[in-house]
Write an enzyme that holds these catalytic residues in place. Structure first.
Site, PDB file in Angstrom:
ATOM      1  N   SER A   1      94.504  16.447  16.315  1.00 26.05           N
ATOM      2  CA  SER A   1      93.432  16.596  17.211  1.00 26.05           C
ATOM      3  C   SER A   1      92.720  17.968  16.805  1.00 26.05           C
ATOM      4  O   SER A   1      93.489  18.971  16.605  1.00 26.05           O
ATOM      5  CB  SER A   1      93.652  16.234  18.560  1.00 26.05           C
ATOM      6  OG  SER A   1      92.433  16.667  19.503  1.00 26.05           O
TER       7      SER A   1
ATOM      8  N   TYR B   1      98.722  18.649  25.865  1.00 27.86           N
ATOM      9  CA  TYR B   1      98.082  17.851  24.849  1.00 27.86           C
ATOM     10  C   TYR B   1      98.010  18.598  23.707  1.00 27.86           C
ATOM     11  O   TYR B   1      98.160  18.194  22.421  1.00 27.86           O
ATOM     12  CB  TYR B   1      97.025  17.204  25.401  1.00 27.86           C
ATOM     13  CG  TYR B   1      96.043  16.212  24.426  1.00 27.86           C
ATOM     14  CD1 TYR B   1      96.750  15.349  23.919  1.00 27.86           C
ATOM     15  CD2 TYR B   1      94.930  16.689  23.890  1.00 27.86           C
ATOM     16  CE1 TYR B   1      96.256  14.375  22.697  1.00 27.86           C
ATOM     17  CE2 TYR B   1      94.283  15.939  22.730  1.00 27.86           C
ATOM     18  CZ  TYR B   1      95.101  14.841  22.544  1.00 27.86           C
ATOM     19  OH  TYR B   1      94.458  14.014  21.426  1.00 27.86           O
TER      20      TYR B   1
HETATM   21  N1  LIG Z   1      89.406   9.788  20.918  1.00 23.53           N
HETATM   22  C1  LIG Z   1      89.335  11.181  21.035  1.00 23.53           C
HETATM   23  O1  LIG Z   1      88.534  11.854  21.422  1.00 23.53           O
HETATM   24  C2  LIG Z   1      90.773  11.704  20.228  1.00 23.53           C
HETATM   25  C3  LIG Z   1      90.285  12.862  19.712  1.00 23.53           C
HETATM   26  C4  LIG Z   1      91.573  13.517  18.680  1.00 23.53           C
HETATM   27  C5  LIG Z   1      92.699  12.592  18.853  1.00 23.53           C
HETATM   28  N2  LIG Z   1      92.862  11.540  19.385  1.00 23.53           N
HETATM   29  C6  LIG Z   1      94.146  11.197  19.248  1.00 23.53           C
HETATM   30  O2  LIG Z   1      93.858   9.771  18.538  1.00 23.53           O
HETATM   31  C7  LIG Z   1      94.850   8.714  18.836  1.00 23.53           C
HETATM   32  C8  LIG Z   1      94.517   7.420  19.117  1.00 23.53           C
HETATM   33  O3  LIG Z   1      93.773   7.576  20.284  1.00 23.53           O
HETATM   34  P1  LIG Z   1      92.483   6.834  20.810  1.00 23.53           P
HETATM   35  O4  LIG Z   1      91.368   7.622  20.928  1.00 23.53           O
HETATM   36  O5  LIG Z   1      92.307   5.800  19.857  1.00 23.53           O
HETATM   37  O6  LIG Z   1      92.791   6.424  22.261  1.00 23.53           O
HETATM   38  P2  LIG Z   1      92.972   4.758  22.768  1.00 23.53           P
HETATM   39  O7  LIG Z   1      91.828   3.950  22.755  1.00 23.53           O
HETATM   40  O8  LIG Z   1      93.372   5.330  24.211  1.00 23.53           O
HETATM   41  O9  LIG Z   1      94.354   4.240  21.957  1.00 23.53           O
HETATM   42  C9  LIG Z   1      95.497   4.923  22.182  1.00 23.53           C
HETATM   43  C10 LIG Z   1      96.797   3.921  21.598  1.00 23.53           C
HETATM   44  O10 LIG Z   1      97.825   4.304  21.472  1.00 23.53           O
HETATM   45  C11 LIG Z   1      98.836   3.528  21.993  1.00 23.53           C
HETATM   46  N3  LIG Z   1      99.966   4.159  22.779  1.00 23.53           N
HETATM   47  C12 LIG Z   1      99.990   5.029  23.949  1.00 23.53           C
HETATM   48  N4  LIG Z   1     101.194   5.265  24.266  1.00 23.53           N
HETATM   49  C13 LIG Z   1     101.938   4.560  23.346  1.00 23.53           C
HETATM   50  C14 LIG Z   1     103.478   4.232  23.462  1.00 23.53           C
HETATM   51  N5  LIG Z   1     104.241   5.076  24.317  1.00 23.53           N
HETATM   52  N6  LIG Z   1     104.157   3.326  22.592  1.00 23.53           N
HETATM   53  C15 LIG Z   1     103.158   2.818  21.755  1.00 23.53           C
HETATM   54  N7  LIG Z   1     101.895   2.886  21.553  1.00 23.53           N
HETATM   55  C16 LIG Z   1     101.180   3.800  22.528  1.00 23.53           C
HETATM   56  C17 LIG Z   1      97.903   2.633  22.950  1.00 23.53           C
HETATM   57  O11 LIG Z   1      98.597   1.305  22.987  1.00 23.53           O
HETATM   58  P3  LIG Z   1      99.496   0.632  24.211  1.00 23.53           P
HETATM   59  O12 LIG Z   1      98.674   1.170  25.446  1.00 23.53           O
HETATM   60  O13 LIG Z   1      99.177  -0.732  24.046  1.00 23.53           O
HETATM   61  O14 LIG Z   1     100.609   0.910  23.883  1.00 23.53           O
HETATM   62  C18 LIG Z   1      96.681   2.471  22.015  1.00 23.53           C
HETATM   63  O15 LIG Z   1      96.767   1.448  21.299  1.00 23.53           O
HETATM   64  C19 LIG Z   1      95.928   9.348  19.953  1.00 23.53           C
HETATM   65  O16 LIG Z   1      96.990  10.023  19.118  1.00 23.53           O
HETATM   66  C20 LIG Z   1      94.851  10.410  20.329  1.00 23.53           C
HETATM   67  O17 LIG Z   1      95.585  11.586  20.968  1.00 23.53           O
HETATM   68  C21 LIG Z   1      91.905  11.055  19.936  1.00 23.53           C
END
Ligand SMILES: NC(=O)c1ccc[n+]([C@@H]2O[C@H](COP(=O)([O-])OP(=O)(O)OC[C@H]3O[C@@H](n4cnc5c(N)ncnc54)[C@H](OP(=O)(O)O)[C@@H]3O)[C@@H](O)[C@H]2O)c1
Length: 253
Positions: A139, A152
């Site tokens: 991130s 985070y």
């Molecule tokens: N959106 C942003 O602005 C942003 C920016 C930078 C980085 N990121 C990173 O991108 C990645 C994906 O996030 P996203 O934005 O797509 O958010 P999201 O829509 O909330 O998706 C997060 C995913 O992670 C899974 N997850 C969470 N805890 C878990 C666990 N203990 N075991 C297995 N799976 C787990 C969730 O699945 P389940 O709940 O079904 O397990 C979900 O599929 C993350 O690492 C986040 O930190 C996001």
């Protein structure tokens, strides 16, 4: 031979979009996450086009991760690309107001979960060798500090350094390692971070032009399908409407 991609956090956001993007190109998919019904929905959507194997998996559960990897059906093994995407931010409040449990959850998921999956899949990726990739989702928070990022941001700094160090260790195996570091993207990320505050999530995204999950999935696919002699070490990507904050000074009234 059909290539297979192992995606953590495929039930939402970047992970789900990546599943669709790799399916479009005919890859076999190993889709993991905790929400089984979401996995089954995605399997229903994609399995008429490509081979799909779903595993209900919490990346924090070391034994379950090992078991899921050991039990991969032959058609999905060895794994060509690992996308370490599962992760979350919690507690947007300042550090001094945050429950310790939320810090632990972020460390257990974003750091320990990511290393659990990586460790279990390394033999498979090394078996593939040239052309294999580990794509870790970091991130901008891993580099640029801001209020409310505390643990985070620190977990994502770990992801960046771990990616570089892994690359050194894997040197000579052909396996590539990339840290993709997105800025603001509209997914369920803020809903999770605010523990279900849909209005806060809408407010954050609807007043600007964030990236979409598909934008990031496209980068993942690009990185994974580069010629085998190329490695992108770090790919930071933001929406045009987002830049860094400045220095903040505490002033007398
Ligand atoms: N959106 C942003 O602005 C942003 C920016 C930078 C980085 N990121 C990173 O991108 C990645 C994906 O996030 P996203 O934005 O797509 O958010 P999201 O829509 O909330 O998706 C997060 C995913 O992670 C899974 N997850 C969470 N805890 C878990 C666990 N203990 N075991 C297995 N799976 C787990 C969730 O699945 P389940 O709940 O079904 O397990 C979900 O599929 C993350 O690492 C986040 O930190 C996001």
């Amino acid at each position: 031979m059909t290539k297979s991609v192992f995606i953590t956090g495929a039930t939402s956001g970047f992970g789900r979009a990546a599943a669709r993007r790799f399916a479009e190109a005919g890859w076999s998919l190993v889709l993991t996450g905790r929400r089984r019904e979401r996995l089954e929905e995605l399997e229903g959507e994609l399995s008429d086009r490509v081979a799909v194997h779903v595993v209900e998996l919490d990346v924090r559960d070391e034994a379950a991760v090992k078991q899921a990897v050991d039990a991969l059906p032959q058609a999905f093994s060895p794994v060509q690309v690992l996308i370490n995407n599962a992760g979350l931010a919690l507690a947007p409040e300042p550090a001094q107001e945050v429950a310790l449990e939320d810090w632990h959850t972020m460390i257990d998921t974003n750091v320990k979960g990511l290393v659990n999956v990586t460790h279990a899949l390394l033999p498979s990726l090394i078996e593939v060798g040239a052309g294999a990739s580990i794509i870790n989702v970091g991130s901008t928070a891993g580099k640029w500090p801001y209020k409310g990022s505390h643990v985070y941001g620190a977990t994502k700094a770990f992801v960046e350094q771990f990616s570089y160090n892994l690359r050194c260790d894997l040197h000579g195996t052909g396996v590539r390692v990339t840290d993709i570091a997105p800025g603001m993207a509209e997914t369920e990320f803020t809903l999770v971070r605010t523990k279900g505050d849909q209005a806060a999530s809408d407010q954050l995204y609807n007043t600007t032009t964030p990236m979409t999950a598909e934008d990031i999935a496209e980068q993942m696919f690009y990185v994974a399908t580069l010629p085998a002699h190329l490695n992108i070490n770090f790919l930071e990507i933001q929406p045009v409407r987002q830049v860094w904050g400045g220095m903040v000074v505490d002033r007398d009234e």
